[in-house]
Design a protein around this motif. Structure first.
Motif, PDB file in Angstrom:
ATOM      1  N   GLY B 351      25.498  -5.509  51.122  1.00  0.00           N
ATOM      2  CA  GLY B 351      26.183  -4.216  51.226  1.00  0.00           C
ATOM      3  C   GLY B 351      27.661  -4.251  50.894  1.00  0.00           C
ATOM      4  O   GLY B 351      28.378  -3.274  51.126  1.00  0.00           O
ATOM      5  N   ARG B 352      28.140  -5.351  50.353  1.00  0.00           N
ATOM      6  CA  ARG B 352      29.568  -5.407  50.039  1.00  0.00           C
ATOM      7  C   ARG B 352      29.939  -4.445  48.922  1.00  0.00           C
ATOM      8  O   ARG B 352      31.021  -3.862  48.934  1.00  0.00           O
ATOM      9  CB  ARG B 352      29.979  -6.836  49.703  1.00  0.00           C
ATOM     10  N   TYR B 354      28.618  -1.631  48.419  1.00  0.00           N
ATOM     11  CA  TYR B 354      28.638  -0.301  49.026  1.00  0.00           C
ATOM     12  C   TYR B 354      29.954  -0.082  49.772  1.00  0.00           C
ATOM     13  O   TYR B 354      30.623   0.941  49.612  1.00  0.00           O
ATOM     14  CB  TYR B 354      27.453  -0.138  49.982  1.00  0.00           C
ATOM     15  N   ALA B 355      30.329  -1.064  50.604  1.00  0.00           N
ATOM     16  CA  ALA B 355      31.574  -0.927  51.382  1.00  0.00           C
ATOM     17  C   ALA B 355      32.769  -0.779  50.452  1.00  0.00           C
ATOM     18  O   ALA B 355      33.646   0.071  50.678  1.00  0.00           O
ATOM     19  CB  ALA B 355      31.757  -2.139  52.290  1.00  0.00           C
TER      20      ALA B 355
END
Lengths: 441, 432
Positions: B351-352, B354-355
């Motif tokens: 999810g990096r 996304y962040a």
């Protein structure tokens, strides 16, 4: 002549004191500063991290690992303790391979998760070594809460309530607190008397008094507790042990939990008697813990007999591998049939049409000690409480069917029977008790 | 097998990997070990004037920054030029050159900005039969306070003047080593060329403080409670060095001036990149200081393998190959459109991306219930941040939209090449 591994019967001192001490050392030695830094570097600081979701106490794992990586292990420990005041014990005993570490995205990346459990221990050890309790109490509320059971659920509940300014009295039937942390889990998972050290450290918050030797139905009644307190939390665990319903008898038959409790209370373990040929009946963590520790004490052969197949075993694959690596043999699909003077006869089983049936084939194992680990049962729960599936029925906040009485941990419905789950339930019940006592202020 | 032989500013070496003038090349013992390990050449650590030698601090000379697992990313030093007597260095240089005639041996020099000292030292160096000299106009610490090193390199007129003296008083090839502590690398490079330099080498180290000790409030490295800025080098400076090398290689005024590339070269790949941007050879220091001289063996084998795989027979064919592709921003195609694409099979669901996109970019990635991540083409500006933060190589890639395709973000069709110089929003544009 001193005893050795081949000495018949149930005897102590099969191995030298040195060997036993080595065998019962840390299963996972603590990480040093360098190892912790290397391990912490592997965390990807995931968004909405899967490990955090997998943790029953929802510890902010990426945050605490980043705090370790940046040289502030004490801040990391605070992050852990804010969610889980028994984070030190959980770091040692959690089946991380089925919780946070199973969810770690590094499993997909290279089949090797971040060592979350060991990093958690690194951080919590650092802060606990400071000898100063990290939390302070809120202004006293004047409310009094009784907590029955000084196990993980009771301690987590008591600590959270004390932090909120309530006065807490813990009642425990034994002479020592800690519950299964002190009497149940395998010795090599928390050596160095960690359970008592953690208990003392936890009580450092203040506002908690403990009365030992008092259990429900034995000098303590729910009615009495309710009259003297503004709320009651029950964390009484599962004190009963299932019996083995088979023909015959065997002098060496004992409940695994009792044998483990005695072993846990022995300092050097050289006085703990163990059979030459040990058979452990069951498929959960208690069975694994009993079998492994029997081997570590020097039993020549240790066999776990489990009535279903490998996949159905409650003990994780990691635990099964640990047992076999210590020389324990695990027999699957064998159910106890009868006991004889020198051993146990097992019936081979199979699952047919969704039902476990005996195939008609049997085998007999020599045994001078047979430990039954076929489950624990609720015992001593007040009759007024609604029971569901053998456990005290509670809602998501831990409320029982009786107003003013909460319950959590192994004795209550919901969640797995794990230390970390008990902590979460105790903590959450405390939050709900606090709201009900103060109107949410 | 690719031919790695190199000829740089008339100096021959069996491969293009030289050790830069620095602590690893301070004396005969080290230089012999370097040659034995396979280094093609060595620039001997900077010699100063005859007379009382330079004095170094006896506290820490280096500071560092680290990446994961304490991998050294950047090194800073406050060591001065050689602190050994001039005659000892000269004697050793002569001996080593005689024993290793096939290896390049260049002598780095730094003396005051007066003609006489330069004349004297050049004469002494010529007698060693070294292959050439490198003028240290780069060191930013210590010597610069005394009007040498980068204090010269920051004044193009001085560079030109000293270079001219060197070419007047010596027959040796002259390499001018440049400091990056300037606003535009072209001015010192042009000055060196005007002065008659045979080549330039760059970059020297960058002014730096690596860290501050938060217990004592002192900069690192700390000498008895105080610190001074040092020269920064190592992998962290490579992008800065690559740009400066490319600027000199592509500028009309300096095009064709041989460049010895320096700055964070750690692997064969780094070396190949410098050479592609115009460096005729490369100089290495921090990698050797971190891992020892043996690293050159990987550089040699790696460059050979890569050249063989690409059908490149000699290093000269590599030099400058990427230079025509380095342009100004205004030359870039503003009609070129790409979109990020996430390979769900490779995705590990951290999810990096996304962040990063959600918090700091264009909200162009959506996260599904089961942690599947998908790019919203209608929002994606192709910034590449998701590619950069993704821990899995090739998991996120940029896909080019073909001519005529409609960009879901702008609703416009992809048109042929057009840049800022003709863009309608450019008020200074030359309208067609």
């Amino acid at each position: 002549m001193p005893n050795d591994q081949s000495t018949p019967g149930i005897v102590a001192g099969r191995l030298s004191a040195d060997q036993i001490a080595r065998n019962f050392g840390d299963l996972h030695p603590p990480l040093d500063d360098h190892e912790a830094r290397v391990a912490a570097d592997r965390c990807y600081f995931c968004h909405d991290a899967p490990c955090m979701t997998a943790c029953p106490t929802s510890i902010d794992i990426p945050l605490f690992i980043r705090q370790i990586a940046t040289g502030t292990a004490e801040s990391a420990a605070r992050t852990i303790f804010e969610q889980n005041i028994l984070g030190g014990m959980c770091a040692r005993v959690c089946p991380t391979e089925t919780l946070c570490e199973e969810a770690c995205v590094r499993n997909d990346a290279e089949c090797q998760p971040v060592q979350i459990g060991r990093l958690q221990r690194y951080a919590t050890d650092k802060l606990m070594a400071k000898d100063k309790h990290p939390f302070t109490r809120a202004t006293a509320t004047g409310k009094r809460v009784a907590v029955v059971g000084a196990g993980p659920a009771g301690l987590a509940c008591a600590h959270r309530l004390a932090m909120k300014g309530h006065d807490v009295t813990i009642f425990d039937g034994r002479t020592k607190g800690g519950g299964l942390n002190e009497f149940g889990i395998a010795a090599y998972k928390a050596p160095g008397n960690f359970a008592q050290a953690e208990l003392d450290w936890l009580l450092g918050i203040g506002g908690i008094s403990v009365e030992y030797g008092k259990r429900l139905g034995d000098g303590l009644s729910l009615d009495h507790l309710q009259k003297g307190h503004d709320a009651v939390f029950l964390g009484i665990g599962l004190a009963g042990v299932n019996a083995l319903a088979v023909n015959g008898s065997h002098d060496g038959l004992a409940a695994a939990v009792d044998w483990i409790a005695a072993l846990r209370q022995s300092g050097g373990k050289t006085d703990v008697a163990v059979g030459r040929d040990v058979v452990v009946i069951g498929g959960g963590m208690t069975a694994i813990d009993a079998a492994v520790q029997a081997r570590l004490l020097g039993a020549e052969t240790v066999t776990i007999a489990y009535r279903r197949d490998k996949a159905a075993m409650a003990a994780s694959e990691f635990e099964q591998d640990l047992a076999t690596s210590k020389g324990v043999r695990i027999l699957y699909n064998v159910a106890p049939k009868s006991l004889g003077k020198d051993g146990i006869t097992l019936a081979r089983t199979a699952t047919r049409g969704g039902k476990l049936v005996e195939t008609g084939e049997t085998l007999t194992l020599p045994a001078d000690q047979i430990l039954r680990a076929i489950g624990q049962t609720l015992e001593g729960a007040p009759g007024v409480l609604k029971i569901d599936g053998g456990k005290i029925a509670v809602d998501a906040s831990g409320r029982t069917s009786v107003t003013g009485v909460w319950a959590g941990g192994d004795c209550a419905t919901g969640g797995e029977d794990l230390t970390v789950t008990a902590v979460a339930e105790g903590r959450d019940a405390a939050e709900d008790i606090h709201i009900s006592l103060t109107g949410g202020v | 097998m690719a031919d790695l032989r190199s000829e740089f500013a008339g100096i021959k070496s069996p491969n293009p990997f030289w050790l830069a003038s620095a602590p690893p090349t301070d004396k005969e013992y080290n230089v012999r070990r370097a040659y034995e390990a396979g280094w093609g050449g060595v620039v001997w650590k900077t010699l100063g004037e005859a007379g009382p030698p330079v004095v170094n601090v006896s506290g820490p000379r280096y500071g560092a920054i680290w990446g994961a697992d304490r991998r050294l990313l950047g090194l800073n030093n406050i060591e001065l030029i050689t602190d050994r007597p001039l005659e000892v260095n000269l004697r050793e240089i002569k001996q080593v050159k005689r024993d290793y005639p096939d290896r390049a041996l260049v002598v780095s020099l730094m003396v005051p900005c007066e003609e006489e000292p330069w004349k004297n030292i050049l004469k002494a160096v010529e007698e060693t039969e070294a292959d050439g000299v490198e003028l240290n106009f780069g060191c930013p610490h210590g010597m610069a306070e005394r009007g040498m090193g980068s204090a010269v390199g920051q004044v193009p007129e001085y560079i030109e003047m000293v270079t001219r003296w060197v070419k007047q008083h010596s027959r040796m090839p002259c390499i001018v080593k440049l400091t990056p502590n300037i606003t535009n690398i072209l001015y010192p490079a042009e000055a060196a060329k005007r002065g008659g330099a045979d080549a330039v080498s760059l970059i020297n180290t960058i002014n730096s403080i690596t860290s501050v000790n938060l217990d004592t409030f002192t900069p690192e490295p700390t000498i008895d409670g105080l610190g001074a800025h040092g020269g920064y080098c190592g992998p962290a400076v490579k992008p800065i060095a690559l740009n400066m090398v490319a600027e000199i290689a592509r500028s009309a005024n300096t095009a064709g001036l041989p460049i010895s590339g320096i700055g964070g070269i750690t692997t064969w790949r780094d070396a190949a990149e410098f050479m592609a941007l115009g460096a005729g050879n490369v100089q290495v220091c921090t990698a050797a200081m971190t891992y020892g001289f043996k690293v050159v063996q990987e550089m040699i084998s790696g460059l050979s393998q890569w050249m063989d795989e690409h059908g490149i027979a000699s290093v000269d064919e590599v030099v400058g190959r990427a230079v025509p592709k380095v342009k100004d921003w205004k030359d870039l195609n503003l009609n070129y459109v790409t979109k990020a694409v996430i390979d769900e099979d490779l995705c590990i669901k951290c999810g990096r991306c996304y962040a990063a996109c959600e918090d700091t970019s264009h909200q162009a990635i959506e996260m599904g219930e089961d942690r599947t991540f998908r790019v919203k083409d209608e929002e994606c500006v192709a910034c590449n941040l998701c590619v950069n933060v993704c821990p899995v190589e090739s998991c996120i890639t940029m896909k080019e939209l073909p001519l005529g395709a409609v960009d879901p973000r702008t609703g416009r069709k992809v048109e042929p090449y057009a840049n800022w110089t003709t863009h309608p929003n450019n008020t200074a544009a030359v309208q067609g």
